[in-house]
Design a protein around this motif. Sequence first.
Motif, PDB file in Angstrom:
ATOM      1  N   VAL A   1       1.798   4.872   0.647  1.00 49.63           N
ATOM      2  CA  VAL A   1       1.482   5.989   1.655  1.00 49.63           C
ATOM      3  C   VAL A   1       1.861   7.316   0.923  1.00 49.63           C
ATOM      4  O   VAL A   1       1.055   8.266   1.113  1.00 49.63           O
ATOM      5  N   SER A   2       3.010   7.144   0.411  1.00 48.26           N
ATOM      6  CA  SER A   2       3.503   8.515  -0.194  1.00 48.26           C
ATOM      7  C   SER A   2       4.648   7.925  -1.289  1.00 48.26           C
ATOM      8  O   SER A   2       4.887   6.876  -1.218  1.00 48.26           O
TER       9      SER A   2
ATOM     10  N   SER B   1      10.151   3.484   4.828  1.00 47.48           N
ATOM     11  CA  SER B   1      10.461   4.944   4.330  1.00 47.48           C
ATOM     12  C   SER B   1      11.730   4.909   3.674  1.00 47.48           C
ATOM     13  O   SER B   1      12.483   3.992   3.619  1.00 47.48           O
TER      14      SER B   1
ATOM     15  N   LEU C   1       5.878  -0.301   8.056  1.00 45.49           N
ATOM     16  CA  LEU C   1       6.139   0.883   7.230  1.00 45.49           C
ATOM     17  C   LEU C   1       7.522   0.804   6.827  1.00 45.49           C
ATOM     18  O   LEU C   1       8.513   0.773   7.783  1.00 45.49           O
TER      19      LEU C   1
ATOM     20  N   HIS D   1       0.669  -1.089  -0.005  1.00 42.13           N
ATOM     21  CA  HIS D   1      -0.156  -0.009   0.068  1.00 42.13           C
ATOM     22  C   HIS D   1       0.874   1.143   0.078  1.00 42.13           C
ATOM     23  O   HIS D   1       1.560   1.507   0.952  1.00 42.13           O
TER      24      HIS D   1
ATOM     25  N   ASN E   1       3.577   0.787   2.898  1.00 43.77           N
ATOM     26  CA  ASN E   1       3.089  -0.244   3.688  1.00 43.77           C
ATOM     27  C   ASN E   1       2.878  -1.684   3.373  1.00 43.77           C
ATOM     28  O   ASN E   1       2.000  -1.699   2.632  1.00 43.77           O
TER      29      ASN E   1
END
Length: 231
Positions: A120-121, A160, A158, A118, A126
């Motif tokens: 997120v940005s 990043s 998550l 998924h 995620n």
Amino acid sequence: MTKFISNLLLLLLNTRAIFSCSGRPSSFNVSGVSSSQATVSWNSIAGASTYDFSSSIDGYILHSGLTQNSYVVDSLIGGTRYTITARVEAICSGTASDSFSDVIIITTKPEKPTAEIHTVSESVINIVMISKGPVDTFTIVNSVLPGANNTSPKNSHLISGLRPGTTYTFQIYSTLNGVNSDKLLLEHQVPKDKNAGMNPWAKAAIYFAVIFVLLILSCCMTLFSVGSRSR
């Protein structure tokens, strides 16, 4: 006559010795364990043409005529510990050896998880792991992103620090009772930066054009304000 019978018996005994097995299987080994099957093997016997195998896993159904000294036990359930009684005989020229029986333990791997990504940005995703059965933990491995490596009972993580235009490969597996599932390979490609291929001079021109427009708007607002006051 007595000598003839004696020689005949001796001949029969020697013939039986020639066609009988030189020994019997004496040990089991378990290998190739997956979430649904395992290979049970035993020591090979010189002169054996085939083997007969049976076990308690399927009610001692006889699996005869096996040309290899192994048998694949299938239809197992992932993440399960089985205690099985197995039995095997070697067949040499139609004559069966003494049977060998022993208890073996098979612990199957958990089923390989599936996963969804998924977004997120642009730089954060995620990963959600999905298991078909009970698990203790999920593990995510990525050699490029240290922050991606994680072992947790949670089924999501998550990540990043993703860079535009880069493809990342994640290895995901589940663990149950200290046994790891097969690894799932999951790829994620981060879209390229829309301005990444733009000429630096073009970027500078756009920057100064925006500054120029803002200055013009500021001047216009100032003149409008002064004009309003003079009235």
